[in-house]
Scaffold this motif. Structure first.
Motif, mmCIF file in Angstrom:
data_model
loop_
_atom_site.group_PDB
_atom_site.id
_atom_site.type_symbol
_atom_site.label_atom_id
_atom_site.label_comp_id
_atom_site.label_asym_id
_atom_site.label_seq_id
_atom_site.Cartn_x
_atom_site.Cartn_y
_atom_site.Cartn_z
ATOM 1 N N PRO B 74 32.481 -23.719 29.323
ATOM 2 C CA PRO B 74 31.868 -24.572 30.363
ATOM 3 C C PRO B 74 32.788 -24.652 31.577
ATOM 4 O O PRO B 74 34.020 -24.663 31.444
ATOM 5 C CB PRO B 74 31.750 -25.936 29.684
ATOM 6 C CG PRO B 74 31.918 -25.694 28.243
ATOM 7 C CD PRO B 74 32.693 -24.432 28.075
ATOM 8 N N THR B 75 32.176 -24.726 32.743
ATOM 9 C CA THR B 75 32.991 -24.740 33.964
ATOM 10 C C THR B 75 33.784 -26.040 34.090
ATOM 11 O O THR B 75 33.312 -27.105 33.693
ATOM 12 C CB THR B 75 32.105 -24.547 35.204
ATOM 13 O OG1 THR B 75 32.890 -24.780 36.355
ATOM 14 C CG2 THR B 75 30.936 -25.511 35.208
ATOM 15 N N LEU B 77 34.812 -27.066 37.019
ATOM 16 C CA LEU B 77 34.735 -27.415 38.439
ATOM 17 C C LEU B 77 34.617 -28.922 38.674
ATOM 18 O O LEU B 77 35.209 -29.471 39.584
ATOM 19 C CB LEU B 77 33.517 -26.705 39.036
ATOM 20 C CG LEU B 77 33.319 -26.866 40.525
ATOM 21 C CD1 LEU B 77 33.711 -25.596 41.239
ATOM 22 C CD2 LEU B 77 31.879 -27.175 40.846
ATOM 23 N N GLY B 78 33.849 -29.583 37.780
ATOM 24 C CA GLY B 78 33.615 -31.012 37.955
ATOM 25 C C GLY B 78 34.882 -31.835 37.979
ATOM 26 O O GLY B 78 34.979 -32.816 38.714
ATOM 27 N N THR B 135 34.590 -29.633 46.467
ATOM 28 C CA THR B 135 33.705 -28.906 45.564
ATOM 29 C C THR B 135 33.373 -27.547 46.161
ATOM 30 O O THR B 135 33.473 -26.515 45.479
ATOM 31 C CB THR B 135 32.411 -29.704 45.333
ATOM 32 O OG1 THR B 135 32.752 -30.990 44.844
ATOM 33 C CG2 THR B 135 31.513 -29.012 44.337
ATOM 34 N N ALA B 136 33.015 -27.547 47.435
ATOM 35 C CA ALA B 136 32.670 -26.276 48.070
ATOM 36 C C ALA B 136 33.885 -25.362 48.137
ATOM 37 O O ALA B 136 33.811 -24.171 47.805
ATOM 38 C CB ALA B 136 32.120 -26.543 49.473
ATOM 39 N N LEU B 139 34.904 -24.126 44.663
ATOM 40 C CA LEU B 139 33.906 -23.165 44.175
ATOM 41 C C LEU B 139 34.165 -21.791 44.780
ATOM 42 O O LEU B 139 34.195 -20.779 44.070
ATOM 43 C CB LEU B 139 32.498 -23.630 44.552
ATOM 44 C CG LEU B 139 31.410 -22.563 44.403
ATOM 45 C CD1 LEU B 139 31.102 -22.322 42.949
ATOM 46 C CD2 LEU B 139 30.171 -22.932 45.165
ATOM 47 N N ILE B 140 34.390 -21.762 46.079
ATOM 48 C CA ILE B 140 34.520 -20.472 46.755
ATOM 49 C C ILE B 140 35.869 -19.836 46.448
ATOM 50 O O ILE B 140 35.946 -18.697 45.987
ATOM 51 C CB ILE B 140 34.326 -20.661 48.272
ATOM 52 C CG1 ILE B 140 32.863 -20.984 48.558
ATOM 53 C CG2 ILE B 140 34.743 -19.419 49.034
ATOM 54 C CD1 ILE B 140 32.603 -21.472 49.944
ATOM 55 N N PHE B 143 37.164 -20.714 41.935
ATOM 56 C CA PHE B 143 36.343 -20.291 40.808
ATOM 57 C C PHE B 143 35.625 -18.971 41.071
ATOM 58 O O PHE B 143 35.448 -18.172 40.177
ATOM 59 C CB PHE B 143 35.330 -21.387 40.445
ATOM 60 C CG PHE B 143 35.962 -22.543 39.738
ATOM 61 C CD1 PHE B 143 36.227 -22.463 38.385
ATOM 62 C CD2 PHE B 143 36.318 -23.681 40.424
ATOM 63 C CE1 PHE B 143 36.827 -23.526 37.727
ATOM 64 C CE2 PHE B 143 36.924 -24.744 39.769
ATOM 65 C CZ PHE B 143 37.171 -24.659 38.423
ATOM 66 N N SER B 144 35.193 -18.737 42.304
ATOM 67 C CA SER B 144 34.501 -17.476 42.585
ATOM 68 C C SER B 144 35.438 -16.433 43.164
ATOM 69 O O SER B 144 35.067 -15.292 43.326
ATOM 70 C CB SER B 144 33.357 -17.726 43.565
ATOM 71 O OG SER B 144 32.514 -18.728 43.083
ATOM 72 N N LEU B 146 36.401 -15.920 46.155
ATOM 73 C CA LEU B 146 35.846 -15.341 47.371
ATOM 74 C C LEU B 146 36.673 -15.836 48.549
ATOM 75 O O LEU B 146 37.335 -16.843 48.435
ATOM 76 C CB LEU B 146 34.384 -15.762 47.530
ATOM 77 C CG LEU B 146 33.429 -15.286 46.446
ATOM 78 C CD1 LEU B 146 32.045 -15.852 46.704
ATOM 79 C CD2 LEU B 146 33.369 -13.781 46.390
ATOM 80 N N PRO B 147 36.626 -15.214 49.683
ATOM 81 C CA PRO B 147 35.931 -13.973 50.001
ATOM 82 C C PRO B 147 36.603 -12.739 49.390
ATOM 83 O O PRO B 147 37.832 -12.663 49.345
ATOM 84 C CB PRO B 147 35.995 -13.906 51.519
ATOM 85 C CG PRO B 147 37.125 -14.763 51.915
ATOM 86 C CD PRO B 147 37.280 -15.791 50.876
ATOM 87 N N TRP B 148 35.766 -11.822 48.944
ATOM 88 C CA TRP B 148 36.254 -10.573 48.359
ATOM 89 C C TRP B 148 35.347 -9.461 48.839
ATOM 90 O O TRP B 148 34.435 -9.039 48.135
ATOM 91 C CB TRP B 148 36.259 -10.677 46.831
ATOM 92 C CG TRP B 148 36.901 -9.508 46.157
ATOM 93 C CD1 TRP B 148 37.832 -8.666 46.695
ATOM 94 C CD2 TRP B 148 36.679 -9.040 44.824
ATOM 95 N NE1 TRP B 148 38.193 -7.716 45.799
ATOM 96 C CE2 TRP B 148 37.503 -7.922 44.635
ATOM 97 C CE3 TRP B 148 35.851 -9.467 43.797
ATOM 98 C CZ2 TRP B 148 37.527 -7.214 43.442
ATOM 99 C CZ3 TRP B 148 35.876 -8.771 42.612
ATOM 100 C CH2 TRP B 148 36.719 -7.657 42.430
#
Lengths: 460, 401
Positions: B74-75, B77-78, B135-136, B139-140, B143-144, B146-148
């Motif tokens: 489970p993520t 992120l929270g 959070t934004a 997330l970017i 967790f993601s 990014l940018p990639w």
């Protein structure tokens, strides 16, 4: 997923699940094609309105707000009327994108992106008014607490200061929510485009999103959190806007019903505006299959509900004025209904409480021409609500010697017109350059888009 | 020049792949496409069940149940949102407490300077703001990752299909169990409609560990810094002083030394009406008279703390620049002008109050009259203060009694 069964019946979108390409094509058609004649006509009208507004705006900056109709007694005129009006418009967008998301109202997907964009543009229009009404807008930096050579800090006891924080937070969070939703769509656009320039732009904007499930996992949680925080935020913003009035001691303002009353009114007016614009957009861009009559009917039901809530608030204000036994409060409300501004009051009551009652009839809810007239009346009525609250409460002071009337000047009207011009110009640009429906979200709710064999949705 | 730019623009626009994404010989991953969500769930279950770790699923939208099929945790992120939201709460409360409660008190109807209820709206707003932004951001960036833009998947047919209507799965060559033919067979056995190889992009081969130290990035950074500084400088030092941002400097009023259109003689600065005197500025009646006349003048003020403090303040402002803080005549003007005399000499000590007052009012030698700058009472207060200086600077043991 038990809701799929009930939900998908109401979305006669694209019956076969292999037509995802069709969804892309329909939604991205305005982005991929050259502007049509209709679009040019629309933007020239809105652009003219914007130009008139910019002229009046520039004149106000150059010569000061003495050009406006505000006077000693009526210190808040069109500036704050329009501010509250536009902030209210914005609330529908967040309600659709966040609150309906939390309630798992999947029909929202078709209109969420559009409504969020409207939120952002409406808040921009609203901030334009408050920024300007300070008189010297280039000094508005002092609205924020930052260490300065005067060694003074902003006053955190003042509702006007709460407003600065609430409205700015609202704008930033709405923008972030919107942008996060756009990332996967930018990726889709990047993979579709045939133009090198667009490819560069979309690649950068999509941040290299690859639709990976390891990203989707976090993305969905982040989206949920953003929806979760936007929900109390949107309720708080108009609450805090209502504090601007309710915390003062002016009869007609100093009431505890203001926060819920304002929030209901905001959602009411916002849905009115969303519908007004949406009716055009779905027609012009052939999106009747995506933004269906069912969506519009549901929104009309919300209009009916919130309009009736607002009507309750009007009645309760009158009751409280009588029940309080406070003669100034009683005078303020009698003066509203039967004083010099009686016409504004009765326009407000008719447009906000009277006409929306027609939405009890299903035929009217689903009849676009009649409904369009009704939502326009809602927009007018909600503008007059703010006018009534602000101007009629101020124009009869405690001191009869300072009683006055409010006469807006051409600059007031010009800036109001300009705000509509700004709003519609931004909307028209938005539908041209960005997908006005969330592509990845709509794909996820198409029939057959979700697997049937895993254990999670037992009912299948 | 403009034509050249337009040509470059057109060239890039026609080129469908302006990144010039050159691929190396190395296989980055083996990828397979499926047509239905059921198939992809099944494929993900099989791949994760076979013990592959470095694999991922690409779908045009989040497919329900995929996290379980891929055996993802489970993520978390929270927790980040929660912690940073809490930071927002504390930031707001401490900010308000410091600004209004300590550093700058607003007196409003006798209310407490720091008060919790009116702090709630701002605290609430900042909590939301911190939560949303983090959070934004988390997330970017976290967790993601990014940018990639150099992701080898991008621009491949596989990626283009998965962003539209296909469901894809790929296993990276970096997986310990990776074997190209085995993976291809696995995907084929699962019923994939297309199995393809994805080659790594050349940029990734360089294995740049810390891209922020790359010359290109540093150049961009320096460029941005210069541009930002220039814009800030121009804005703060030039732009905000241009009309209409004139800070109320331009007002329809007559400034000192300016011409006036109203008066016939054109003078903006007016003479007092003949025969009148401004309040508190009675002319000095002993102007230009010898010391012997004025020494009979006596100080009208009583000697008390208030008078002495006023005298000290006026002395420090008007007298000390020449005569020094203690009347020793040792100011930093010494040597630049005829030396200002000490006020502690026997001559001065033996002067009457009237003599000193007369010099302040009338001027003496280089010193000009101070009658216009210092009011009459303040001049007498200065005299008292000079007496205090004279005594304190020549203090005797007997003064202690």
């Amino acid at each position: 997923m038990s809701y799929d069964a009930t939900y998908t019946k109401e979305l006669p979108l694209v019956p076969e699940r292999n037509s995802f390409k069709e969804i892309d094509d329909v939604i991205l058609k305005p982005v991929d094609s050259k502007p049509t004649k209709k679009w040019w006509i629309a933007i020239s009208i809105s652009g003219t309105a914007l130009a008139i507004g910019l002229f009046c705006w520039t004149m106000t900056v150059m010569y000061g707000i003495g050009l406006w109709g505000n006077n000693n007694t009526i210190g808040w005129g069109f500036d704050i009327v329009n501010f509250v009006f536009w902030i209210g418009i914005g609330h529908a967008g967040t309600l659709i994108s966040a609150i309906l998301f939390l309630f798992r109202q999947k029909w929202r997907t078709a209109i969420a992106r559009f409504a969020e964009a409207m939120t952002i543009f409406a808040v921009l229009c609203a901030t334009m008014f408050v920024a300007l009404h300070t008189g010297r807008p280039w000094l508005d930096g002092y609205l924020f607490p930052y260490p300065n050579q005067n060694a003074i800090w902003v006053n955190f006891l003042s509702p006007l200061n709460w407003d600065v924080f609430a409205v700015n937070t609202y704008f930033i969070i709405s923008f972030v929510f919107w942008t996060i939703g756009l990332i996967p769509d930018f990726a889709t656009m990047r993979d579709r485009t045939k133009s090198g320039i667009k490819k560069i732009v979309y690649s950068v904007l999509s941040l290299g999103w690859s639709n990976s499930n390891r990203n989707w996992q976090h993305y969905e949680r982040a989206y949920l959190i953003l929806a979760g925080i936007s929900t109390p935020l949107v309720l708080s913003v108009h609450t805090i806007v209502s504090f601007d009035f309710a915390v003062s001691i002016i009869p007609g303002w100093h009431t505890t019903i203001f926060p819920p009353y304002f929030v209901a009114g905001a959602i009411f007016s916002g849905f009115g505006m969303v519908l007004t614009v949406m009716i055009f957009v779905r027609k012009i861009f052939d999106m009747e299959h995506i933004i269906t009559l069912d969506h519009i009917e549901k929104m009309n039901k919300i209009l009916l509900a919130t309009g009736t809530m607002v009507g309750y608030a009007y009645g309760m204000e009158m009751f409280m004025a009588w029940y309080s036994g406070y003669i100034f409060e009683q005078f303020a409300f009698l003066n509203r209904a039967f004083g010099p501004y009686w016409w504004a009051y009765w326009i407000m009551v008719a447009c906000n409480v009277g006409f929306p009652q027609l939405f009890w009839f299903k035929k009217i809810r689903r009849n676009i021409p009649i409904m369009f007239v009704l939502v326009l009346l809602v927009n007018v009525g909600m503008w007059f609500e703010r006018f009534v609250i602000i101007v009629t409460s101020l124009h009869r002071d405690f001191l009869p010697s300072s009683w006055a009337m409010y006469f807006p000047t051409m600059y007031d009207y010009g800036i109001l017109l300009g705000s509509f011009g700004l709003f519609f110009t931004l909307i028209l640009l938005f539908v041209r350059v960005l997908p006005s429906v969330a592509i990845s979200e709509i794909k996820a709710v198409v029939p057959g888009a979700q697997p049937t064999h895993h254990n999670e949705g037992g009912s299948h | 020049m403009i034509n050249k730019l337009i040509n470059i623009f057109k060239k890039v626009n026609e080129d469908q792949n302006p990144w010039k994404d050159e691929r190396s010989e190395n296989v980055y991953a083996v990828a397979a496409l499926f047509n239905t969500p059921n198939e992809i769930i099944h494929a993900a279950e099989k791949v994760s069940g076979d013990g592959y770790k470095d694999f991922d699923v690409n779908t045009p939208y989040p497919v329900h149940g995929m996290d379980d099929a891929m055996k993802l945790k489970p993520t978390r992120l929270g927790w980040f949102s929660f912690a940073l939201g809490l930071t927002g709460t504390l930031t707001a409360l401490s900010m308000i407490f410091y600004m209004n409660g300590i550093d700058y008190n607003n007196i409003i109807g006798g209310k407490p300077f720091f008060n919790f209820p009116p702090s709630i709206p701002v605290t609430f707003a900042l909590t939301i703001l911190f939560t949303g932004l983090t959070t934004a951001g988390v997330l970017i960036a976290l967790f993601s990752k990014l940018p990639w833009l150099n992701n080898p998947l991008l621009d491949s047919d596989y990626s283009k299909a998965t962003s539209q209507d296909k469901y894809g799965i790929y296993i990276k060559s970096s997986d310990p169990k990776f074997n190209q033919s085995e993976v291809e067979n696995l995907f084929k056995s699962l019923g994939s409609s297309a199995v393809s190889l994805i080659y790594d992009s050349k940029v990734n081969e360089k294995k740049i560990k810390t891209p922020i130290f790359e010359a290109g990035f540093i150049k961009i950074l320096i460029g941005v810094a210069i541009a930002t500084s220039a814009i800030t400088y121009i804005t703060l030092n030039w732009l905000i002083f241009q009309p209409p941002f004139d800070w109320m400097v331009l007002q329809p009023k007559v400034l000192p030394q300016e011409k006036s259109k109203i008066f016939a003689d054109g003078f903006g600065m007016r003479e007092p009406v003949a025969g009148t005197v401004a309040r508190g500025y009675m002319p000095y009646e002993y102007k230009g008279m010898p010391d012997s006349v004025v020494k009979l003048l006596s100080n009208p003020l009583p000697v008390n703390e208030k008078t002495l403090l006023t005298g000290q303040k006026r002395y420090d402002t008007y007298c000390s620049p020449c005569h020094g803080n203690y009347g020793k005549g040792d100011s930093r003007l010494r040597g630049q002008f005829p030396n200002p005399p000490s006020l502690l000499t026997d001559k001065l000590i033996n002067w009457t109050d009237g003599n000193i007052y007369h010099v302040i009012t009338n001027g003496q030698n280089v010193m000009s009259s101070y009658a216009k700058q210092i009011s009459r009472d303040d001049r007498w207060a200065i005299v008292h203060y000079i007496r205090a200086l004279q005594r304190s600077q020549n203090a005797k043991d007997s003064d202690l009694n």
